[in-house]
Motif scaffolding. Structure first.
Motif, short mmCIF file in Angstrom:
data_model
loop_
_atom_site.label_atom_id
_atom_site.label_comp_id
_atom_site.label_asym_id
_atom_site.label_seq_id
_atom_site.Cartn_x
_atom_site.Cartn_y
_atom_site.Cartn_z
N GLY A 1 -5.40 4.62 -4.91
CA GLY A 1 -6.00 4.37 -6.16
C GLY A 1 -7.61 3.96 -6.39
O GLY A 1 -8.01 4.16 -5.50
N ALA B 1 -4.99 -2.24 -3.28
CA ALA B 1 -4.55 -1.84 -1.68
C ALA B 1 -5.62 -2.38 -1.18
O ALA B 1 -5.22 -2.08 0.43
N ARG C 1 0.58 -1.16 0.33
CA ARG C 1 0.13 -0.06 -0.46
C ARG C 1 0.75 1.16 0.04
O ARG C 1 1.95 1.44 1.25
N ALA D 1 10.11 3.66 -2.88
CA ALA D 1 8.85 3.60 -3.15
C ALA D 1 7.72 4.44 -2.71
O ALA D 1 6.42 4.91 -3.13
N SER E 1 -3.01 12.99 -11.23
CA SER E 1 -3.18 14.41 -11.25
C SER E 1 -3.73 14.35 -9.85
O SER E 1 -3.58 15.49 -9.08
N GLY F 1 6.25 3.78 -5.83
CA GLY F 1 5.30 2.43 -5.95
C GLY F 1 4.25 2.49 -6.26
O GLY F 1 3.90 1.45 -6.78
C1 LIG Z 1 -8.23 12.69 -7.08
C2 LIG Z 1 -7.87 11.73 -7.81
C3 LIG Z 1 -6.59 12.24 -8.92
C4 LIG Z 1 -6.25 10.46 -9.43
N1 LIG Z 1 -5.97 10.75 -10.76
C5 LIG Z 1 -4.74 9.77 -11.75
C6 LIG Z 1 -4.16 10.00 -12.77
O1 LIG Z 1 -3.99 10.87 -13.36
N2 LIG Z 1 -3.78 9.25 -13.59
C7 LIG Z 1 -3.29 7.98 -13.42
O2 LIG Z 1 -2.62 6.82 -13.41
N3 LIG Z 1 -4.49 7.18 -11.58
C8 LIG Z 1 -4.72 8.71 -11.12
N4 LIG Z 1 -5.60 8.30 -9.77
C9 LIG Z 1 -5.61 6.69 -9.49
C10 LIG Z 1 -3.64 6.89 -8.51
O3 LIG Z 1 -3.56 7.89 -8.07
C11 LIG Z 1 -2.36 6.26 -9.16
O4 LIG Z 1 -3.17 4.81 -9.46
C12 LIG Z 1 -1.98 6.06 -8.74
O5 LIG Z 1 -0.39 5.76 -9.07
C13 LIG Z 1 -1.64 5.32 -6.88
O6 LIG Z 1 -0.35 5.67 -6.05
P1 LIG Z 1 -1.00 5.26 -4.89
O7 LIG Z 1 0.96 5.32 -3.86
O8 LIG Z 1 -2.17 5.73 -3.94
O9 LIG Z 1 -0.75 3.67 -4.60
P2 LIG Z 1 -2.03 2.79 -3.94
O10 LIG Z 1 -2.85 3.06 -4.02
O11 LIG Z 1 -1.33 3.01 -2.13
O12 LIG Z 1 -1.72 1.02 -4.53
C14 LIG Z 1 -2.41 1.08 -5.72
C15 LIG Z 1 -1.67 -0.27 -6.26
O13 LIG Z 1 -0.77 -0.62 -6.16
C16 LIG Z 1 0.42 -1.64 -4.89
N5 LIG Z 1 1.49 -0.78 -4.84
C17 LIG Z 1 1.66 0.55 -4.37
N6 LIG Z 1 2.85 0.59 -3.74
C18 LIG Z 1 3.44 -0.57 -4.39
C19 LIG Z 1 4.60 -0.94 -4.66
N7 LIG Z 1 5.69 -0.68 -3.66
N8 LIG Z 1 5.07 -2.06 -4.65
C20 LIG Z 1 4.32 -2.67 -5.21
N9 LIG Z 1 3.08 -2.38 -5.43
C21 LIG Z 1 2.18 -1.69 -4.63
C22 LIG Z 1 -1.28 -1.21 -4.14
O14 LIG Z 1 -1.15 -2.70 -3.96
C23 LIG Z 1 -2.18 -1.82 -4.76
O15 LIG Z 1 -2.64 -2.55 -6.73
C24 LIG Z 1 -6.05 9.44 -9.57
C25 LIG Z 1 -6.84 9.14 -8.17
C26 LIG Z 1 -6.92 10.44 -7.40
C27 LIG Z 1 -7.85 9.93 -6.10
#
Ligand SMILES: Cc1cc2nc3c(=O)[nH]c(=O)nc-3n(C[C@H](O)[C@H](O)[C@H](O)COP(=O)(O)OP(=O)(O)OC[C@H]3O[C@@H](n4cnc5c(N)ncnc54)[C@H](O)[C@@H]3O)c2cc1C
Length: 483
Positions: free
Chosen positions: A78, A83, A73, A114, A137, A145
């Motif tokens: 996401g 996650a 996470r 990460a 965004s 990560g």
């Molecule tokens: C307001 C808003 C706007 C958004 N805009 C975009 C956008 O423009 N483009 C876009 O692509 N996405 C967007 N997203 C979606 C999200 O932000 C992306 O998917 C982002 O990359 C997730 O990163 P996170 O750190 O929050 O990961 P998490 O939500 O914590 O995890 C996402 C996934 O990655 C896995 N994961 C996390 N860290 C690791 C690691 N170190 N190693 C292996 N697996 C891991 C988790 O198990 C899960 O499956 C948006 C979300 C929101 C809420």
């Protein structure tokens, strides 16, 4: 999960990371029961926050020892439930691993842990005139990560590509706790592309603890236009026509009137509330080329009945235009407390048809659908607004969501452009993939994770019945499968 295994695991985890970083009380676990996809909620049995690759290795070894499933996470932004610990078990949170390890301006490479946020990489690179191009965004919160696991994109994906195009290597703790590195800093095409496999695998093949990413020089010349159109159909046609004229803008983003009005209620920046849609076009590159492209964009906009168009006069105006776009989803919270954001992709030339058919689906199910589009690359983000307590409305949201995804596939597109499959679209995978495709994915998963312990239940649909799977009861499964 048997309570005795969880207690024994918790005790050993404390020895690895310290008491403060193992969470087990119901109130602390509640904070980790979902990501930004709030329809599917499943609480982990334990949360652990390691600080180093070595600690992640030890944690994963312990999860194996006690046969407890684990899920990585990041910032939990996401949008596909990736996650969410749908089998309970261990949530491994990487946000304490937030060190930028190096910025190399000569080779234009950043190396980061990460849990570093996307934007922090660009901030660290800024003194050298460099930046990290993928710009979801959520970039101020989402982690490297998470970006890597989801193969994230953003408004500038149209010209600069997704995360996969910018990651050079990653250090990975495999599902059995062993450590490996995929990729490298030098160009390497002599082996299986395991880095390519890892990027976008949504935490199902291992846990990335570090990544080296490519940096790009900041463009000296940028022009950003904000235009209004009478309808999303005319705006969508302008988008198609701009590219058909040979212009590839750095970004082309569109929001519909529902979203536009919500943003205006929030920001009070003087947006034209009467317009059918707002289109942002950003051009970058050498000034001579921008000059020509600007003329083409203006011409096409006028040909498609643009109500008005303005180019940002300075950096402040440009930042405001982007603020309008990047706060869109947050602003929609003013209309309804929950929004189900879809992520289907269609060929750009089908934009107008897709927009019209999505509106029909909304009307049929009596739902308000707000639309935000990465219009340039045909990536649609219809946001279905709802109230979670209203089960009938939730059911209509899911049905409509499914029909919109069906429509995307039907138009020659696919289920996800950037948010991933996670748990959210797992039931829809057979719409886009044959049984053979899914079997091939299962082989890959088994090769990395034979015990199915690493983020189980994501991406690949499982054939087990609800009773035998051990999966936590999820609203989505209940509504779609009846169990
Ligand atoms: C307001 C808003 C706007 C958004 N805009 C975009 C956008 O423009 N483009 C876009 O692509 N996405 C967007 N997203 C979606 C999200 O932000 C992306 O998917 C982002 O990359 C997730 O990163 P996170 O750190 O929050 O990961 P998490 O939500 O914590 O995890 C996402 C996934 O990655 C896995 N994961 C996390 N860290 C690791 C690691 N170190 N190693 C292996 N697996 C891991 C988790 O198990 C899960 O499956 C948006 C979300 C929101 C809420």
């Amino acid at each position: 999960m048997p309570g005795t295994a969880i207690s024994a695991l918790a005790e050993e985890l404390v020895r690895v990371v310290g008491k403060k970083y193992v969470l087990s009380t119901p109130s602390s676990l509640a904070l980790y029961e979902c990501d930004a996809e709030t329809m599917d909620v499943a609480r982990p049995d334990l949360v652990v926050l390691p600080r180093s690759t070595l600690e992640v290795q030890r944690v994963v070894e312990l999860a194996n020892k006690f046969s407890v499933p684990f899920t990585a996470r990041g910032a939990a932004t996401g949008l596909s439930g990736g996650a969410t610990t749908i089998y309970g078990g261990l949530s491994i949170v990487l946000t304490r691993m937030n060190r930028i390890l190096s910025i190399d301006p000569k080779d234009m490479v950043a190396q980061a842990e990460a849990g570093v946020t996307n934007l922090a990489v660009s901030h660290a690179a800024a003194p050298y005139g460099l930046y990290f191009a993928p710009d979801p965004s959520s970039q101020s919160a989402s982690t490297i990560g998470g970006n890597l696991a989801e193969n994230s994109g953003g408004p500038h994906t149209l010209k600069y590509g997704m995360t996969v195009h910018h990651v050079l290597s990653t250090k990975v703790v495999l599902p059995d706790g062993s450590l490996t590195v995929f990729g490298g800093r030098a160009k390497d095409k002599i082996s299986l592309d395991l880095l390519g496999l890892m990027v976008g695998s949504e935490g199902t093949l291992g846990i990335a603890t570090e990544a080296s990413v490519r940096l790009l020089p900041k463009s000296r010349f940028v022009e950003t236009m904000l235009a209004y159109f009478p309808s999303v159909a005319t705006g969508g046609q302008a988008v198609s026509d701009i590219v058909a004229h040979g212009v590839v803008p750095a970004a082309m983003e569109m929001i519909d009137s529902v979203t536009l009005n919500a943003v205006e209620d929030y920001l009070h920046m003087g947006l034209n509330r009467a317009a059918g849609c707002l289109l942002v076009v950003e051009l970058d590159g050498p000034s001579e080329s921008i000059h020509v492209q600007r003329q083409i964009v203006e011409l096409v906009a006028k040909e498609n009945a643009a109500l008005s168009l303005n180019w940002a006069k300075d950096e402040k105006e440009r930042a405001l235009i982007w603020k309008a776009r990047k706060t869109s989803f947050g602003a929609l919270g003013r209309i309804a407390p929950h929004g189900y954001v879809l992520d289907g992709v269609i060929p750009r030339s089908k934009l107008k048809e897709a927009i019209e058919r999505i509106a029909e689906i909304g009307e049929k199910h009596k739902l308000t659908i707000a639309n935000v589009y990465h219009a340039g690359d045909g990536n649609l983000h219809p946001c279905l607004l709802y109230h979670r307590e209203n089960e009938d409305e939730v059911q209509r949201v899911m049905l409509a969501g499914r029909q919109i995804l069906e429509l995307c596939v039907d138009l020659g597109g696919t289920l996800s452009g950037e948010h991933g499959i996670g748990i959210e679209k797992v039931h829809e995978m057979p719409m886009a993939f044959s049984a053979h495709d899914l079997e091939a994915m299962t082989w890959i998963k088994k090769a990395f994770d034979p015990r199915s312990i690493c983020n189980p239940g994501k991406i690949i649909p499982q054939l087990k019945s609800c009773g035998e799977s051990g999966m936590r009861p999820l609203l989505r499964h209940k509504l779609l499968t009846g169990c």
